[in-house]
Design an enzyme around this catalytic site. Sequence first.
Site, short mmCIF file in Angstrom:
data_model
loop_
_atom_site.label_atom_id
_atom_site.label_comp_id
_atom_site.label_asym_id
_atom_site.label_seq_id
_atom_site.Cartn_x
_atom_site.Cartn_y
_atom_site.Cartn_z
N LYS A 290 38.15 37.94 32.15
CA LYS A 290 36.96 38.45 32.86
C LYS A 290 37.23 38.61 34.36
O LYS A 290 36.93 39.64 34.95
CB LYS A 290 35.78 37.49 32.63
N CYS B 4 44.94 33.43 35.17
CA CYS B 4 45.00 32.84 33.82
C CYS B 4 44.62 31.36 33.91
O CYS B 4 44.65 30.77 34.98
CB CYS B 4 46.40 33.02 33.23
N THR C 42 43.74 31.99 42.93
CA THR C 42 42.35 31.50 42.91
C THR C 42 42.04 30.90 41.55
O THR C 42 40.87 30.75 41.21
CB THR C 42 41.35 32.65 43.19
N ARG D 58 44.12 28.02 39.23
CA ARG D 58 44.32 26.57 39.20
C ARG D 58 45.64 26.26 39.89
O ARG D 58 46.63 26.98 39.70
CB ARG D 58 44.36 26.03 37.76
N ASP E 165 43.53 29.14 46.95
CA ASP E 165 42.21 28.50 46.98
C ASP E 165 42.25 27.22 46.16
O ASP E 165 41.29 26.46 46.14
CB ASP E 165 41.17 29.47 46.39
N GLU F 219 45.00 18.91 44.57
CA GLU F 219 43.74 19.06 45.31
C GLU F 219 42.74 17.94 45.05
O GLU F 219 41.86 17.69 45.88
CB GLU F 219 43.09 20.42 45.01
N HIS G 25 39.07 25.52 47.33
CA HIS G 25 38.44 25.79 46.02
C HIS G 25 37.00 26.30 46.20
O HIS G 25 36.05 25.69 45.71
CB HIS G 25 38.46 24.51 45.16
P1 NAI Z 1 39.13 34.31 30.76
O1 NAI Z 1 39.28 33.34 29.62
O2 NAI Z 1 38.17 35.43 30.66
O3 NAI Z 1 40.57 34.95 31.11
C1 NAI Z 1 41.77 34.24 31.11
C2 NAI Z 1 42.87 35.19 30.68
O4 NAI Z 1 44.12 34.49 30.77
C3 NAI Z 1 42.72 35.67 29.23
O5 NAI Z 1 42.83 37.07 29.14
C4 NAI Z 1 43.86 34.97 28.51
O6 NAI Z 1 44.38 35.72 27.42
C5 NAI Z 1 44.88 34.85 29.64
N1 NAI Z 1 45.93 33.90 29.32
C6 NAI Z 1 45.85 32.75 28.59
N2 NAI Z 1 47.07 32.20 28.47
C7 NAI Z 1 47.92 33.01 29.13
C8 NAI Z 1 49.34 32.98 29.34
N3 NAI Z 1 50.10 32.00 28.83
N4 NAI Z 1 49.90 33.97 30.08
C9 NAI Z 1 49.13 34.98 30.58
N5 NAI Z 1 47.79 35.06 30.40
C10 NAI Z 1 47.21 34.10 29.69
O7 NAI Z 1 38.85 33.39 32.05
P2 NAI Z 1 38.23 33.83 33.44
O8 NAI Z 1 36.76 33.62 33.42
O9 NAI Z 1 38.77 35.14 33.83
O10 NAI Z 1 38.84 32.67 34.40
C11 NAI Z 1 40.23 32.59 34.65
C12 NAI Z 1 40.54 31.29 35.38
O11 NAI Z 1 40.00 31.34 36.70
C13 NAI Z 1 39.88 30.02 34.77
O12 NAI Z 1 40.66 29.51 33.72
C14 NAI Z 1 39.84 29.09 35.94
O13 NAI Z 1 41.04 28.31 35.95
C15 NAI Z 1 39.86 30.01 37.16
N6 NAI Z 1 38.61 29.90 37.96
C16 NAI Z 1 38.72 29.54 39.29
C17 NAI Z 1 37.59 29.42 40.09
C18 NAI Z 1 37.64 29.07 41.56
O14 NAI Z 1 36.58 28.79 42.16
N7 NAI Z 1 38.77 29.06 42.22
C19 NAI Z 1 36.27 29.66 39.51
C20 NAI Z 1 36.28 30.10 38.12
C21 NAI Z 1 37.42 30.19 37.38
#
Ligand code: NAI
Length: 330
Positions: free
Chosen positions: A154, A205, A232, A234, A258, A263, A295
């Site tokens: 997303k 990811c 941004t 992890r 971020d 952290e 963060h």
């Molecule tokens: P999502 O689940 O929609 O997308 C994650 C994508 O990563 C998926 O398309 C998945 O297939 C892919 N993925 C999984 N394993 C993988 C691998 N080994 N190699 C390559 N791609 C892989 O999650 P969304 O909502 O897009 O969030 C992504 C990440 O953003 C979260 O997991 C979270 O860690 C981080 N995040 C950080 C925030 C912040 O404030 N800094 C806030 C919200 C989320």
Amino acid sequence: MKVAVFSVKRYDRVLLREANAAHGHALTFQEAMLGPETVPLAVGYPAVSVFVNDNMGADVLAALAAGGTQLIATRSTGFNHIDLDAAKACGLRVARVTDYSPFAVAEFAVGLILSLNRHIHRAYDRTRNGNFELEGLMGFDLHGRTVGVIGTGKIGRTFAHIMAGFGMRVLGMDAYPSPDFTALGGRYVDLAELMAESDVVSLHCPLTPATRHIIGETSLAAAKPGQLLVNTSRGGLIDTAAAIEALKDRRLGGLAIDVYEQEADLFFRDLSSDIIEDDTIQRLVSFPNVLLTGHQAFFTRDAMFTICRTTIENITAFERGEPLVNEVPT
Ligand code: NAI
């Protein structure tokens, strides 16, 4: 339902109370992070709400279950801070905020890129000190350059859409490719090609055993010289020591993060009067081409509102025995 809410800041308190008004849960707010020393505060609470740096390891989860907790409602999308195997073994269910605002994080990543590339943060400091010199502030046009997106879920797709609007060529890498990414003009490649071709790389990811240190010595050795790297997602996705070496070698042109591997000991608190003992982060902030934020990518009014509302809805669904649509499978 009685809910112990950990790692609470003033803004969480206000928005959670607002979201809870129609639900009537008995919320007890704790500023403390949840961990081995604070877990007794959760005894007798069937639901516990946590945030990204709370310690949800096996010992803490076992103590929670022993104290009567049945539900962990994390106020985050990521759930890498929760030992899911241990949760399952203790019979604890876990709910998260699956989808709050991909725009909040994607827009922040774009902000970091613009600032890092054009040195806006440095210009801000300079002009406040009466220094209007441009030396050291030269960037490059994003238009016509290549951006690599690792994780095209997303947030990654929202980010890719914005960068395509800048006129960038968009490459992607994902374990589960999405036709939506291809539809917006993105092209999937492997990690080595993405690193070699991209002027800017952005990480979106989740942190899993497969993605831990996905950016490390090998991937950085393949990086296009002068590449800007943005995280941004992890902290654990980047091997920080390897990134520091790549910055020292001038292979990386800049790093904006971020999130940071260590952290949990630093972020979300004011340590400006303390001596910071983490030498790695001190080394990072000493680089002129490193931009660090604590963060905050998620931190918009819109995202916070949805995070708090969904957390309360997750707790209500659990209490009523309704399907827990945001449950993390354990
Ligand atoms: P999502 O689940 O929609 O997308 C994650 C994508 O990563 C998926 O398309 C998945 O297939 C892919 N993925 C999984 N394993 C993988 C691998 N080994 N190699 C390559 N791609 C892989 O999650 P969304 O909502 O897009 O969030 C992504 C990440 O953003 C979260 O997991 C979270 O860690 C981080 N995040 C950080 C925030 C912040 O404030 N800094 C806030 C919200 C989320």
